[in-house]
Design a protein around this motif. Sequence first.
Motif, short mmCIF file in Angstrom:
data_model
loop_
_atom_site.label_atom_id
_atom_site.label_comp_id
_atom_site.label_asym_id
_atom_site.label_seq_id
_atom_site.Cartn_x
_atom_site.Cartn_y
_atom_site.Cartn_z
N ALA A 134 0.80 -1.22 0.00
CA ALA A 134 0.00 0.00 0.00
C ALA A 134 0.84 1.27 0.00
O ALA A 134 0.51 2.24 -0.68
N ARG A 135 1.95 1.28 0.76
CA ARG A 135 2.70 2.52 0.97
C ARG A 135 4.07 2.54 0.31
O ARG A 135 4.76 3.55 0.35
N GLY A 136 4.47 1.46 -0.28
CA GLY A 136 5.76 1.44 -0.95
C GLY A 136 6.92 1.24 0.00
O GLY A 136 6.78 0.66 1.07
N THR A 137 8.09 1.77 -0.39
CA THR A 137 9.33 1.52 0.33
C THR A 137 9.64 2.63 1.32
O THR A 137 9.37 3.80 1.05
N ARG A 138 10.19 2.26 2.46
CA ARG A 138 10.75 3.24 3.38
C ARG A 138 12.03 2.69 3.99
O ARG A 138 12.22 1.47 4.06
N MET A 139 12.89 3.60 4.43
CA MET A 139 14.16 3.23 5.04
C MET A 139 14.09 3.53 6.53
O MET A 139 13.74 4.64 6.94
N ILE A 140 14.42 2.53 7.35
CA ILE A 140 14.39 2.68 8.80
C ILE A 140 15.83 2.67 9.32
O ILE A 140 16.53 1.66 9.18
N PRO A 141 16.31 3.76 9.91
CA PRO A 141 17.66 3.74 10.51
C PRO A 141 17.73 2.64 11.56
O PRO A 141 16.77 2.43 12.31
N ILE A 142 18.85 1.97 11.63
CA ILE A 142 18.99 0.84 12.55
C ILE A 142 18.75 1.28 14.00
O ILE A 142 18.24 0.50 14.82
N ASP A 143 19.08 2.53 14.33
CA ASP A 143 18.87 3.02 15.70
C ASP A 143 17.40 3.07 16.07
O ASP A 143 17.06 3.06 17.25
N ASP A 144 16.53 3.15 15.07
CA ASP A 144 15.09 3.24 15.32
C ASP A 144 14.37 1.91 15.10
O ASP A 144 13.14 1.84 15.25
N PHE A 145 15.10 0.88 14.72
CA PHE A 145 14.45 -0.36 14.29
C PHE A 145 13.97 -1.22 15.46
O PHE A 145 12.90 -1.83 15.39
N TYR A 146 14.73 -1.28 16.54
CA TYR A 146 14.39 -2.16 17.66
C TYR A 146 13.50 -1.40 18.63
O TYR A 146 13.90 -0.37 19.18
N THR A 147 12.28 -1.89 18.87
CA THR A 147 11.31 -1.16 19.68
C THR A 147 10.99 -1.84 21.00
O THR A 147 10.30 -1.26 21.84
N GLY A 148 11.46 -3.05 21.23
CA GLY A 148 11.20 -3.77 22.47
C GLY A 148 11.73 -5.18 22.37
O GLY A 148 12.37 -5.54 21.38
N VAL A 149 11.45 -5.98 23.39
CA VAL A 149 11.93 -7.36 23.40
C VAL A 149 11.29 -8.12 22.24
O VAL A 149 10.08 -8.30 22.19
N LYS A 150 12.10 -8.51 21.28
CA LYS A 150 11.65 -9.22 20.09
C LYS A 150 10.56 -8.45 19.34
O LYS A 150 9.66 -9.04 18.73
N ARG A 151 10.68 -7.13 19.36
CA ARG A 151 9.75 -6.28 18.60
C ARG A 151 10.57 -5.31 17.74
O ARG A 151 11.64 -4.86 18.14
N ASN A 152 10.02 -4.98 16.58
CA ASN A 152 10.70 -4.06 15.68
C ASN A 152 9.72 -3.06 15.12
O ASN A 152 8.53 -3.08 15.44
N ALA A 153 10.21 -2.16 14.27
CA ALA A 153 9.43 -1.03 13.77
C ALA A 153 8.62 -1.37 12.53
O ALA A 153 8.01 -0.47 11.94
N LEU A 154 8.57 -2.62 12.13
CA LEU A 154 7.79 -2.99 10.95
C LEU A 154 6.29 -2.81 11.19
O LEU A 154 5.77 -3.17 12.26
N ALA A 155 5.59 -2.27 10.20
CA ALA A 155 4.13 -2.25 10.22
C ALA A 155 3.62 -3.65 9.89
O ALA A 155 4.34 -4.46 9.30
N PRO A 156 2.37 -3.97 10.26
CA PRO A 156 1.86 -5.33 10.04
C PRO A 156 1.90 -5.80 8.59
O PRO A 156 1.98 -7.00 8.34
#
Length: 297
Positions: A134-156
């Motif tokens: 739906a939204r195409g490509t985006r770049m996530i800096p590695i510093d922002d990628f990890y959001t919690g224990v075994k969680r990341n910044a990916l949308a569903p």
Amino acid sequence: MDFLRPTSWEEALAAKAERPGVVPIAGGTDVMVEINFDHRRPEYLMDLQRIRDLGEWEIREDSVRLGASVPYTQIMENLRAELPGLALASHTVASPQIRNRGGVGGNLGTASPAGDAHPALLAAGAEVEVESAARGTRMIPIDDFYTGVKRNALAPDELIRAVHIKKADGPQQFSKVGTRNAMVIAVCAFGIALHPRTRTVRTGIGSAAPTPVRARTAEDFLNAALEEGGFWDNGKIITPSVAKQFATLCSAACNPIDDVRGTASYRRHAVGVMARRTLTWAWESYRGARPAVEGVA
């Protein structure tokens, strides 16, 4: 449990959009363990092995675009010069069989703090290329990628397509503590990268906090000490007091737990030891290569 086998990236994105709960699988070295131990029981698995782009890499002028499914073995054999820290980390992954199957995309997708690739990616300053139908490509800096224990910044509805990593312009090192020498999950791990062009140092710590982290205060201290002492120019040996304080600050960046592999206090101690050793190794390499480094435009 249903099994999907898309033959193109577009088909995979469409499947992810239609079934956000689908679990992608490439090497399967993390997902299959969770399924076999009944820690996870997804309704759908999606095999990405048929999508060739995910298993390819491209060496660009200043960076490497690494497909999410490029096996660790290929990184070790073909990208050691461009990505030395990640190549060193790849050597420590499990067994030859798993290194032939597993890739960085799996480590990122699982987002376990013990993933071997994370410290090297943090130290190198990587970016994660993700995409949705739906939204195409985006770049996530590695510093922002990890959001919690075994969680990341990916949308569903997003999938990891590649990782973009700057080509090394200085020495990089990686160290890992385990309960044995092979087939082991890290008790803790540490990565460091010298960036002479920007006169900065970056770090990465694994398995010593809820997420992979950088020792930012330690980096700030070391960057200031190296600049104030003229170390980048004079190539002198880093003084023991600077190395000791750097190690102490790296230990302080940890927020570990006690578990079956090690205690929190041991993890803090081990991270400090690895920080001091890897800094020493990396700086000695820099000193030995100074004429070449100074010649870089």
